[in-house]
Design a protein around this motif. Structure first.
Motif, PDB file in Angstrom:
ATOM      1  N   PRO A   1      31.769   7.324  29.464  1.00 49.78           N
ATOM      2  CA  PRO A   1      32.761   7.641  28.430  1.00 49.78           C
ATOM      3  C   PRO A   1      34.085   6.929  28.668  1.00 49.78           C
ATOM      4  O   PRO A   1      34.891   6.794  27.741  1.00 49.78           O
ATOM      5  CB  PRO A   1      32.920   9.163  28.542  1.00 49.78           C
ATOM      6  CG  PRO A   1      32.435   9.499  29.899  1.00 49.78           C
ATOM      7  CD  PRO A   1      31.370   8.511  30.211  1.00 49.78           C
ATOM      8  N   TYR A   2      34.295   6.457  29.896  1.00 56.07           N
ATOM      9  CA  TYR A   2      35.516   5.708  30.205  1.00 56.07           C
ATOM     10  C   TYR A   2      35.327   4.212  29.988  1.00 56.07           C
ATOM     11  O   TYR A   2      36.253   3.426  30.158  1.00 56.07           O
ATOM     12  CB  TYR A   2      35.945   5.974  31.649  1.00 56.07           C
ATOM     13  CG  TYR A   2      36.227   7.436  31.911  1.00 56.07           C
ATOM     14  CD1 TYR A   2      35.385   8.212  32.705  1.00 56.07           C
ATOM     15  CD2 TYR A   2      37.332   8.052  31.343  1.00 56.07           C
ATOM     16  CE1 TYR A   2      35.639   9.545  32.925  1.00 56.07           C
ATOM     17  CE2 TYR A   2      37.600   9.394  31.561  1.00 56.07           C
ATOM     18  CZ  TYR A   2      36.741  10.135  32.342  1.00 56.07           C
ATOM     19  OH  TYR A   2      36.988  11.455  32.562  1.00 56.07           O
ATOM     20  N   GLY A   3      34.139   3.822  29.615  1.00 58.55           N
ATOM     21  CA  GLY A   3      33.887   2.444  29.261  1.00 58.55           C
ATOM     22  C   GLY A   3      33.525   1.543  30.421  1.00 58.55           C
ATOM     23  O   GLY A   3      33.284   1.993  31.540  1.00 58.55           O
ATOM     24  N   MET A   4      33.478   0.264  30.124  1.00 61.40           N
ATOM     25  CA  MET A   4      33.126  -0.760  31.104  1.00 61.40           C
ATOM     26  C   MET A   4      34.096  -1.919  31.001  1.00 61.40           C
ATOM     27  O   MET A   4      34.718  -2.120  29.957  1.00 61.40           O
ATOM     28  CB  MET A   4      31.712  -1.281  30.854  1.00 61.40           C
ATOM     29  CG  MET A   4      30.615  -0.304  31.202  1.00 61.40           C
ATOM     30  SD  MET A   4      29.007  -1.065  31.017  1.00 61.40           S
ATOM     31  CE  MET A   4      29.126  -2.411  32.196  1.00 61.40           C
ATOM     32  N   GLY A   5      34.193  -2.663  32.058  1.00 60.70           N
ATOM     33  CA  GLY A   5      35.090  -3.798  32.053  1.00 60.70           C
ATOM     34  C   GLY A   5      34.425  -5.058  32.562  1.00 60.70           C
ATOM     35  O   GLY A   5      33.384  -5.008  33.226  1.00 60.70           O
ATOM     36  N   TRP A   6      35.028  -6.172  32.201  1.00 60.24           N
ATOM     37  CA  TRP A   6      34.660  -7.480  32.759  1.00 60.24           C
ATOM     38  C   TRP A   6      35.879  -8.027  33.501  1.00 60.24           C
ATOM     39  O   TRP A   6      37.001  -7.952  32.998  1.00 60.24           O
ATOM     40  CB  TRP A   6      34.258  -8.462  31.662  1.00 60.24           C
ATOM     41  CG  TRP A   6      32.908  -8.238  31.077  1.00 60.24           C
ATOM     42  CD1 TRP A   6      32.599  -7.521  29.965  1.00 60.24           C
ATOM     43  CD2 TRP A   6      31.671  -8.772  31.557  1.00 60.24           C
ATOM     44  NE1 TRP A   6      31.249  -7.551  29.731  1.00 60.24           N
ATOM     45  CE2 TRP A   6      30.655  -8.324  30.693  1.00 60.24           C
ATOM     46  CE3 TRP A   6      31.314  -9.588  32.625  1.00 60.24           C
ATOM     47  CZ2 TRP A   6      29.310  -8.648  30.860  1.00 60.24           C
ATOM     48  CZ3 TRP A   6      29.982  -9.923  32.804  1.00 60.24           C
ATOM     49  CH2 TRP A   6      28.992  -9.448  31.929  1.00 60.24           C
TER      50      TRP A   6
ATOM     51  N   ARG B   1      33.974   1.775  34.527  1.00 63.17           N
ATOM     52  CA  ARG B   1      35.265   2.429  34.782  1.00 63.17           C
ATOM     53  C   ARG B   1      35.005   3.881  35.157  1.00 63.17           C
ATOM     54  O   ARG B   1      34.232   4.573  34.494  1.00 63.17           O
ATOM     55  CB  ARG B   1      36.128   2.344  33.526  1.00 63.17           C
ATOM     56  CG  ARG B   1      37.558   2.838  33.669  1.00 63.17           C
ATOM     57  CD  ARG B   1      38.276   2.594  32.372  1.00 63.17           C
ATOM     58  NE  ARG B   1      39.629   3.134  32.345  1.00 63.17           N
ATOM     59  CZ  ARG B   1      40.222   3.541  31.231  1.00 63.17           C
ATOM     60  NH1 ARG B   1      39.578   3.487  30.094  1.00 63.17           N
ATOM     61  NH2 ARG B   1      41.448   4.005  31.272  1.00 63.17           N
ATOM     62  N   ARG B   2      35.663   4.351  36.207  1.00 60.83           N
ATOM     63  CA  ARG B   2      35.345   5.674  36.738  1.00 60.83           C
ATOM     64  C   ARG B   2      36.179   6.800  36.146  1.00 60.83           C
ATOM     65  O   ARG B   2      35.776   7.967  36.212  1.00 60.83           O
ATOM     66  CB  ARG B   2      35.523   5.679  38.255  1.00 60.83           C
ATOM     67  CG  ARG B   2      36.939   5.489  38.719  1.00 60.83           C
ATOM     68  CD  ARG B   2      37.016   5.471  40.236  1.00 60.83           C
ATOM     69  NE  ARG B   2      38.377   5.227  40.700  1.00 60.83           N
ATOM     70  CZ  ARG B   2      38.672   4.969  41.965  1.00 60.83           C
ATOM     71  NH1 ARG B   2      37.712   4.901  42.870  1.00 60.83           N
ATOM     72  NH2 ARG B   2      39.923   4.764  42.322  1.00 60.83           N
ATOM     73  N   ASP B   3      37.362   6.495  35.595  1.00 57.94           N
ATOM     74  CA  ASP B   3      38.184   7.561  35.014  1.00 57.94           C
ATOM     75  C   ASP B   3      39.145   6.942  34.017  1.00 57.94           C
ATOM     76  O   ASP B   3      38.996   5.789  33.618  1.00 57.94           O
ATOM     77  CB  ASP B   3      38.920   8.339  36.114  1.00 57.94           C
ATOM     78  CG  ASP B   3      39.772   7.445  37.005  1.00 57.94           C
ATOM     79  OD1 ASP B   3      39.938   7.789  38.190  1.00 57.94           O
ATOM     80  OD2 ASP B   3      40.270   6.408  36.529  1.00 57.94           O
ATOM     81  N   ALA B   4      40.142   7.707  33.617  1.00 54.72           N
ATOM     82  CA  ALA B   4      41.061   7.267  32.570  1.00 54.72           C
ATOM     83  C   ALA B   4      42.267   6.500  33.118  1.00 54.72           C
ATOM     84  O   ALA B   4      43.239   6.282  32.396  1.00 54.72           O
ATOM     85  CB  ALA B   4      41.550   8.478  31.773  1.00 54.72           C
TER      86      ALA B   4
END
Length: 121
Positions: free
Chosen positions: A29-34, A96-99
């Motif tokens: 829910p916190y998404g993913m990053g590149w 991503r692990r949190d906000a």
């Protein structure tokens, strides 16, 4: 573990596509990053894709790179167009692990193995 594919070598102005599969995992829910890391440099933020589908790009790639979800493959893709020599780096995806700050690699876990992207002039 995230599984990356794609990348390679291309001339300036060309395009490449990266993919990051999430075997056995649901989209955070916190998404993913590149991120990307060039030799001798720190890991650099490229883009974050939120759980709701909103994307946040770094200024250096905005307008050239596009991130998207591949629901059929449970993966996240990064389409890279108009590539420049300065885009040369190893690219990594991560969850991503949190906000916390989405541009800080310290706020990510479960990294992919990295994929080399080389852009020649």
């Amino acid at each position: 573990q995230l599984v990356q594919s794609g990348g390679g070598s291309v001339q300036a102005g060309g395009s490449l596509r990266l993919s990051c599969a999430l075997p056995g995992r649901t989209f955070s829910p916190y998404g993913m990053g590149w991120f990307r890391q060039a030799p001798g440099k720190e890991r650099e933020f490229v883009v974050h894709l939120g759980g709701g589908g909103t994307a946040y790009y770094s200024d250096s790639v905005k307008g050239r790179f596009t991130v998207s979800r591949d629901y059929d493959r449970n993966a996240v893709n990064l389409e890279m167009n108009k590539l420049k020599p300065e885009d040369t780096a190893v690219y990594y995806c991560a969850i991503r692990r949190d906000a916390s700050d989405s541009a800080d690699p310290m706020n990510y876990v479960y990294w992919g193995q990295g994929t080399q992207v080389t852009v020649s002039s």
